[in-house]
Scaffold this motif. Structure first.
Motif, PDB file in Angstrom:
ATOM      1  N   GLY A 246       0.833  -1.416   0.152  1.00  0.00           N
ATOM      2  CA  GLY A 246       0.449  -0.148  -0.548  1.00  0.00           C
ATOM      3  C   GLY A 246       0.874   1.420  -0.186  1.00  0.00           C
ATOM      4  O   GLY A 246       1.036   2.737  -0.031  1.00  0.00           O
ATOM      5  N   VAL A 247       1.730   0.873  -0.052  1.00  0.00           N
ATOM      6  CA  VAL A 247       2.926   2.332  -0.183  1.00  0.00           C
ATOM      7  C   VAL A 247       3.438   2.466  -1.591  1.00  0.00           C
ATOM      8  O   VAL A 247       3.697   2.025  -2.102  1.00  0.00           O
ATOM      9  N   GLU A 248       3.575   4.327  -1.703  1.00  0.00           N
ATOM     10  CA  GLU A 248       3.494   4.245  -2.863  1.00  0.00           C
ATOM     11  C   GLU A 248       4.944   4.420  -2.877  1.00  0.00           C
ATOM     12  O   GLU A 248       5.895   5.585  -2.671  1.00  0.00           O
ATOM     13  N   PHE A 249       6.131   3.900  -3.415  1.00  0.00           N
ATOM     14  CA  PHE A 249       7.227   4.826  -3.972  1.00  0.00           C
ATOM     15  C   PHE A 249       7.627   4.618  -5.854  1.00  0.00           C
ATOM     16  O   PHE A 249       7.187   3.997  -6.282  1.00  0.00           O
ATOM     17  N   ASP A 250       8.133   5.799  -5.965  1.00  0.00           N
ATOM     18  CA  ASP A 250       8.930   6.221  -7.223  1.00  0.00           C
ATOM     19  C   ASP A 250      10.160   5.553  -7.304  1.00  0.00           C
ATOM     20  O   ASP A 250      10.113   5.366  -8.304  1.00  0.00           O
ATOM     21  N   LEU A 251      10.186   4.046  -6.527  1.00  0.00           N
ATOM     22  CA  LEU A 251      11.673   3.488  -6.766  1.00  0.00           C
ATOM     23  C   LEU A 251      10.606   2.060  -7.130  1.00  0.00           C
ATOM     24  O   LEU A 251      10.050   1.631  -6.420  1.00  0.00           O
ATOM     25  N   PRO A 252      11.765   0.967  -7.630  1.00  0.00           N
ATOM     26  CA  PRO A 252      10.900  -0.201  -8.054  1.00  0.00           C
ATOM     27  C   PRO A 252      11.351  -0.983  -6.512  1.00  0.00           C
ATOM     28  O   PRO A 252      12.517  -2.285  -6.244  1.00  0.00           O
ATOM     29  N   ILE A 253      10.814  -0.963  -5.236  1.00  0.00           N
ATOM     30  CA  ILE A 253      12.402  -1.476  -4.088  1.00  0.00           C
ATOM     31  C   ILE A 253      10.993  -2.257  -3.951  1.00  0.00           C
ATOM     32  O   ILE A 253      11.862  -4.023  -3.664  1.00  0.00           O
ATOM     33  N   PRO A 254       9.713  -2.327  -4.330  1.00  0.00           N
ATOM     34  CA  PRO A 254       9.054  -3.867  -3.785  1.00  0.00           C
ATOM     35  C   PRO A 254      10.086  -5.012  -4.660  1.00  0.00           C
ATOM     36  O   PRO A 254      10.129  -6.280  -3.956  1.00  0.00           O
ATOM     37  N   GLN A 255      10.069  -4.649  -6.091  1.00  0.00           N
ATOM     38  CA  GLN A 255      10.192  -5.586  -6.548  1.00  0.00           C
ATOM     39  C   GLN A 255      11.543  -6.521  -6.265  1.00  0.00           C
ATOM     40  O   GLN A 255      12.130  -7.030  -6.632  1.00  0.00           O
ATOM     41  N   THR A 256      12.336  -5.505  -6.173  1.00  0.00           N
ATOM     42  CA  THR A 256      13.550  -5.397  -5.535  1.00  0.00           C
ATOM     43  C   THR A 256      14.026  -6.764  -4.305  1.00  0.00           C
ATOM     44  O   THR A 256      14.840  -7.876  -4.748  1.00  0.00           O
ATOM     45  N   ILE A 257      12.975  -6.148  -3.429  1.00  0.00           N
ATOM     46  CA  ILE A 257      12.864  -7.185  -2.274  1.00  0.00           C
ATOM     47  C   ILE A 257      12.436  -8.826  -2.574  1.00  0.00           C
ATOM     48  O   ILE A 257      13.099  -9.859  -2.300  1.00  0.00           O
TER      49      ILE A 257
END
Length: 666
Positions: free
Chosen positions: A563-574
């Protein structure tokens, strides 16, 4: 200037002009193809006609020369069979010297009466038996060779031409058979050599060649040993033998074609036929330039006609285009006149709207930067009157620093021919405000290229965004503290974040990638708070069910961050950080290039952080021991380039400082 050039190119290469250009190219192509085919057919026709002409001339000349040579052969045979000749030969064999001289004189007179210059008698062994009075004019070896050839084949043979004071002669070698012989199978008794005068025949032959079409030339070429000679008419119509560089050995016919002439100086059309009785070639040459005179005149004429036809087509098309354009211009002018009143009304309305807008707007000249138009909001922002602002520049209104920011935006908008936005801090009495300055390139009819600039106050938006970031960071910090409270994870996230960032910078990744790695490292362990505490604190070996439960922390982490909006691909990396290159990782079993570089960095630093920290079932590894363990799994589970970067980082001052802060032995 670039916009004007682009507009000119756009007007020139519209669909209508492109269609006209394609039509012109199609007509030109058809004309070129037709003219080229016509030229090729005409050239082939001319070559065929010249080939037939050369073949006819050469055939006639070969037949003429052959018939004259045959006449001399017939005379020679009649002379050899004549009773007077045989009496003379018998007298030459007598014992009385006087009788021999009389027989030689009779022999010589009879030879001259028969049309020959001189004669020689040879024995069968090649030795000279007698002459009609003149000495041999060639080498004895050549005579002996030809005598042997005649005795072998039993047929007449002509020797190569000889030149003597402009007179050309050839020796005719004839076998002399006994008077009672009925066939050539009988052994000859002597070989008769008759000197044949050929100057008159050859002179008339070559003189006739001067009247050939297209300046064609006839060459009579003979083989003399290994060399070749050409019979030519010299000064005062004297005949000469001239050496040429031709090689006609084994060739009985030269087909018609284009090639170098005998002197290898010019291109000619040539062909030749062989006269075997005397080893002569009758060669005919026609200069290509002379042969193509008529063809060149034809080409010039057809080219002019084709150019005239193309010009007529172009003139017709341009005339139609001019008529259509004139009609369109008339209709457009009428329509413009009808719309002029409406446009003036719209301009007044547009000016009214601009002046009542709360957002500052300006239009300035691209050349000198002077304002051409400002609305009331802009004048109020700058503390000026609307008319007083006209002609001023950004530097005079906003100051040097902000003027540079606006100028940069104007340049970017002009170069890209699209809108460009930048932020600018505007000082004021109530405090500084943040303006979003948007530059849009445009054109003003009277002043040429211009830039439309809109100034929007985004101070409240920036403050709200800043507060949202602070709140988000507080939430993240709370999650990190929750993670650090999990057994075995105290300091794990901090060490993982610092080492991942150092590795990314060592690999020269972009600022965006470095920020992604750092943020993903911070948040990667959040999901472990959902793993049962008894599993995390278990002393012994985990069961397969317990291992699967611990591996689900990746899913828990990504679900929390969903539910957190990131401008970076953080969830995909994790999501990919526990995947291995050989496909043995989890949760999706990705392998090779399916795993991103950022996830590979997290995977290495996560394992490294776990190895260097103490567990209930083992001691903590040193940093170098941990790197060695990772190197043993390079390119199997972990990326070797990332491991090499980690090995380099722990030796740097920054890396050693991180290890010391985390109480890790080197």
């Amino acid at each position: 200037m670039l916009i004007k050039i682009f507009d000119i190119v756009k007007r020139l290469f519209n669909l209508r002009n492109i269609a006209l250009l394609l039509l012109f190219l199609a007509v030109a192509g058809c004309l070129y193809y037709g003219v080229d085919k016509l030229w090729r057919d005409k050239e082939a026709e001319a070559a065929k006609r010249l080939s037939e002409y050369q073949a006819a001339v050469i055939s006639d000349d070969v037949e003429l020369l052959s018939s004259r040579l045959v006449e001399y052969v017939i005379r020679g045979r009649e002379l050899a069979r004549a009773r007077i000749f045989r009496f003379a030969v018998k007298g030459l064999a007598g014992a009385d010297k006087k009788h021999r001289e009389e027989a030689r004189e009779d022999f010589g007179n009879f030879v001259k009466v028969s049309g020959f210059d001189s004669a020689y008698l040879f024995n069968l062994d090649g030795s000279l038996y007698s002459t009609s009075g003149r000495q041999l004019e060639g080498g004895a070896g050549e005579y002996r060779r030809l005598v042997e050839l005649v005795l072998k084949n039993r047929i007449p043979v002509f020797s190569p031409l000889r030149e003597n004071s402009g007179i050309l002669t050839s020796d005719l070698f004839l076998p002399v058979f006994p008077a009672e012989a009925l066939s050539t199978e009988v052994e000859p008794t002597k070989v008769l050599v008759l000197t044949v005068p050929l100057s008159d025949i050859l002179r008339s032959f070559l003189a006739a060649a001067r009247e050939l079409e297209n300046g064609s030339r006839i060459h009579l070429i003979q083989q003399y040993g290994s060399a070749y000679q050409d019979v030519i008419l010299g000064h005062s119509d004297n005949l000469e033998l001239q050496d040429v560089s031709a090689d006609l050995s084994g060739i009985t016919k030269v087909e018609f074609g284009k090639r170098k002439n005998l002197q290898n100086s010019d291109m000619v059309y040539s062909s030749a036929e062989f006269i075997p009785a005397i080893n002569w070639w009758v060669l005919m040459e026609t200069d290509v330039a002379a042969a193509n005179d008529d063809l060149n005149i034809f080409k010039t004429g057809t080219a002019l006609i084709a150019a005239l036809a193309l010009g007529c087509v172009v003139f017709f098309v341009l005339t139609i285009k001019f008529i259509v354009s004139t009609r369109r211009y008339y209709l457009s002018s009428t329509k413009n006149e009808e719309n002029l009143i409406q446009q003036r009304s719209e301009n007044r309305l547009l000016k009214l709207v601009c002046n009542t807008m709360p957002t500052p707007v300006s239009v300035k000249n691209s050349g000198d930067g002077g304002f051409l138009f400002v609305n009331k909001s802009f004048a109020k922002m700058g503390g000026l009157e609307s008319r007083a602002a006209l002609g001023l520049t950004d530097k005079q209104v906003f100051g040097e620093i902000n003027a540079e920011t606006i100028s940069h935006g104007d340049q970017m908008a002009t170069m890209s021919n699209s809108a460009y936005s930048e932020e600018m801090v505007m000082p004021g009495r109530a405090g500084s405000s943040v303006l979003q300055v948007t530059s849009v390139p445009c054109t003003v009819e009277e002043d040429g290229d211009a830039v439309l600039t809109v100034y929007r106050d985004i101070t409240s938006d920036k403050n709200a965004s800043k507060r949202a970031v602070e709140v988000r960071q507080q939430v993240i910090n709370a999650l990190i503290r929750a993670v650090e409270s999990v057994p075995f994870l105290d300091g794990h996230t901090s060490l993982m974040r610092k080492m991942a960032l150092e590795i990314a910078e060592t690999l020269l990744l972009s600022d965006t990638d470095c920020a992604t790695v750092e943020a993903a490292a911070i948040l990667s362990q959040v999901g472990k708070t959902f793993v049962p505490r008894e599993i995390m604190e278990k002393q012994g070996k985990l069961t397969p069910e317990e291992i699967r439960e611990t591996q689900r922390y990746i899913e828990h982490t990504c679900r929390i961050l969903e539910g957190v909006e990131f401008d970076l691909p953080i969830p995909q990396t994790i999501w990919q950080m526990q995947e291995n290159l050989d496909g043995s990782g989890y949760p999706n079993g990705l392998s090779g290039n399916e795993i991103s570089m950022l996830a590979r960095i997290l995977g290495v630093t996560n394992t490294f952080s776990a190895l260097v920290q103490k567990r209930s079932y083992r001691k903590a590894k040193t940093a170098r021991q941990a790197v060695e363990i990772l190197q043993s799994m390079a390119d199997q589970k972990y990326d070797s380039s990332v491991i090499e970067a980690l090995g380099a980082v722990i030796y740097t001052p920054a890396g050693k400082s991180i290890l010391q802060e985390s109480h890790i032995e080197f």
